[in-house]
Design a protein around this motif. Structure first.
Motif, PDB file in Angstrom:
ATOM      1  N   ASP A  63      37.787  36.430  25.804  1.00  0.00           N
ATOM      2  CA  ASP A  63      36.996  36.557  27.029  1.00  0.00           C
ATOM      3  C   ASP A  63      37.823  37.246  28.104  1.00  0.00           C
ATOM      4  O   ASP A  63      38.695  36.630  28.714  1.00  0.00           O
ATOM      5  N   TYR A  64      37.527  38.516  28.325  1.00  0.00           N
ATOM      6  CA  TYR A  64      38.237  39.282  29.359  1.00  0.00           C
ATOM      7  C   TYR A  64      37.730  38.795  30.717  1.00  0.00           C
ATOM      8  O   TYR A  64      36.675  39.196  31.190  1.00  0.00           O
ATOM      9  N   SER A  65      38.493  37.890  31.328  1.00  0.00           N
ATOM     10  CA  SER A  65      37.978  37.114  32.469  1.00  0.00           C
ATOM     11  C   SER A  65      38.304  37.699  33.824  1.00  0.00           C
ATOM     12  O   SER A  65      38.771  37.011  34.721  1.00  0.00           O
ATOM     13  N   VAL A  66      38.051  38.992  33.951  1.00  0.00           N
ATOM     14  CA  VAL A  66      38.260  39.653  35.239  1.00  0.00           C
ATOM     15  C   VAL A  66      36.910  39.730  35.937  1.00  0.00           C
ATOM     16  O   VAL A  66      35.941  40.207  35.365  1.00  0.00           O
ATOM     17  N   GLU A  67      36.837  39.193  37.169  1.00  0.00           N
ATOM     18  CA  GLU A  67      35.547  39.026  37.843  1.00  0.00           C
ATOM     19  C   GLU A  67      35.493  39.753  39.180  1.00  0.00           C
ATOM     20  O   GLU A  67      36.519  40.123  39.742  1.00  0.00           O
ATOM     21  N   GLY A  68      34.262  39.882  39.666  1.00  0.00           N
ATOM     22  CA  GLY A  68      34.044  40.284  41.055  1.00  0.00           C
ATOM     23  C   GLY A  68      34.370  41.731  41.376  1.00  0.00           C
ATOM     24  O   GLY A  68      34.706  42.070  42.504  1.00  0.00           O
ATOM     25  N   LYS A  69      34.282  42.620  40.378  1.00  0.00           N
ATOM     26  CA  LYS A  69      34.542  44.038  40.646  1.00  0.00           C
ATOM     27  C   LYS A  69      33.272  44.689  41.207  1.00  0.00           C
ATOM     28  O   LYS A  69      32.176  44.234  40.961  1.00  0.00           O
ATOM     29  N   GLN A  70      33.452  45.794  41.935  1.00  0.00           N
ATOM     30  CA  GLN A  70      32.309  46.426  42.618  1.00  0.00           C
ATOM     31  C   GLN A  70      32.203  47.929  42.380  1.00  0.00           C
ATOM     32  O   GLN A  70      31.209  48.527  42.718  1.00  0.00           O
TER      33      GLN A  70
END
Length: 388
Positions: free
Chosen positions: A91-98
């Motif tokens: 699970d590539y858990s990088v969040e909140g990108k825009q």
């Protein structure tokens, strides 16, 4: 409760004495709500101020809840768990990108993971979050049937293309693909895309899985309607069932905006909703596959009981149990020991980028009554057994 979940020797077989001590220490900290709030604030500040806290985070909370910073780094964890019969979901858990280039980078990462897991029996699923492929505000606008500007329309086409690219590749490689659930206000648009992908790629069996968050009172109706569509249109439903992780946020937004909260009125209602959905899916395995993502012993036991009563084999490919890495090992490893399909969600990514995920885990553990105290009592029991 079935005594199977009390076997701490199985549950913590992979943990060294020092790892067991670290887990005990972490859950002790997490059980203290004010401490979690302070710790979260301090950590957020330290990261924003670029203070050198990564090695401390890495040695404590990161290594307990994450597999590593890269796929390759996760492999030793993956292999160790697989020896005990527990699979992994990277699970590539990088969040909140825009930004568009960030969404494209996430797409490339998921495609890379698909290539990476193809040859590995120990990693039967790939996974991504809808907001890894597009802005949450855009999903919300589409879900509300608002008119998009020409720029937004082009942006939405790119979101659809990312889903298409990944689902097509998963289908061609015969790797199951889990798509996570997120906030209710963006979920309608995501649901519509994933249902389209199921129609296209789940003709023979479930490859594409959506996620139903059963703390929402409307999800059972959604599942039944999707079932009607699946029977009429000849596709299989893949569904990960979870209770849900955004409760406070959901209730606050409903209150602020003056609409009825999508969240069930009580924990009991959520539990009942979850168990009803699992039972419904197990009743319809001819065209459904279920990934029961739960840290609840009672629910796990019920799934196993229903399978037994229906004569569904423990290792039937259409039924999986899932837990997060670093939590509920007493469920994962004890179920795997008796031949059930079990997969741990194994988050990975750069330490700084994974922090929002880790903070949510800590907050979630403090808000779920009984979860942390159960973890603590089992860790205590195993330390006593080992005479630590």
């Amino acid at each position: 409760m079935d005594p199977i979940f009390n076997n701490t020797e199985n549950a913590f077989a992979l943990k060294t004495d020092s790892q067991l001590d670290r887990a005990y220490f972490l859950f002790k900290l997490i059980s203290n709500q004010p401490l979690v709030r302070i710790g979260t604030a301090v950590t957020n500040f330290a990261i924003k101020a670029h203070l050198p806290v990564e090695s401390l985070i890495r040695a404590t909370v990161f290594d307990h809840f994450c597999g590593g910073t890269t796929e390759e780094e996760c492999l030793s964890v993956v292999d160790n768990m697989f020896e005990k019969g527990v699979c992994s979901v990277l699970d590539y858990s990088v969040e909140g990108k825009q930004e568009e280039e960030q969404f494209d980078a996430t797409l490339e990462k998921i495609l890379k993971i698909l290539n990476f897991v193809k040859e590995r029996q120990a990693i039967p699923f790939a996974v991504f979050k809808p907001t890894g492929f597009g802005r949450i505000d855009l999903y919300e606008k589409v879900g509300n049937n608002e008119t998009l500007t020409s720029e937004e329309q082009a942006e939405w086409e790119r979101v659809l293309n990312r889903y298409e690219t990944v689902c097509k590749k998963a289908y061609e490689m015969d790797v199951a693909l889990l798509i996570d659930g997120e906030e209710s206000w963006m979920q309608d648009a995501a649901d519509a895309i994933v249902a389209d992908m199921m129609r296209k790629y789940n003709k023979e069996k479930a490859i594409v899985y959506n996620t139903l968050q059963m703390y929402r009172w409307d999800r059972m109706d959604y599942l039944k309607q999707l079932h009607i569509d699946a029977k009429a249109q000849g596709f299989h439903i893949g569904m990960k069932l979870v209770r849900g992780a955004y409760m406070e946020k959901e209730n606050k937004k409903a209150e602020d905006k003056g609409y009825k909260s999508p969240i069930c009125v009580s924990k009991e209602a959520t539990d009942e909703n979850f168990d009803t959905a699992v039972a419904y899916m197990l009743d319809n395995l001819d065209c459904m596959a279920v990934f029961a993502g739960t840290h609840n012993e009672e629910s796990s036991y019920k799934v196993a009981e229903i399978m037994k009563n229906k004569g569904v084999a423990n290792d039937d490919a259409r039924v999986w149990f899932g837990q997060l890495y670093g939590m509920s090992d007493h469920i994962s490893f004890n179920l795997a020991k008796i031949g059930y399909n079990v997969a741990k969600y194994l988050p990975f990514g750069p330490v700084r980028d994974v922090m929002p995920y880790l903070i949510r885990r800590a907050e979630e553990n403090t808000s779920v009554a009984g979860q942390t105290s159960r973890e603590l009592s089992l860790l205590k029991q195993e330390r006593k057994r080992r005479k630590i």
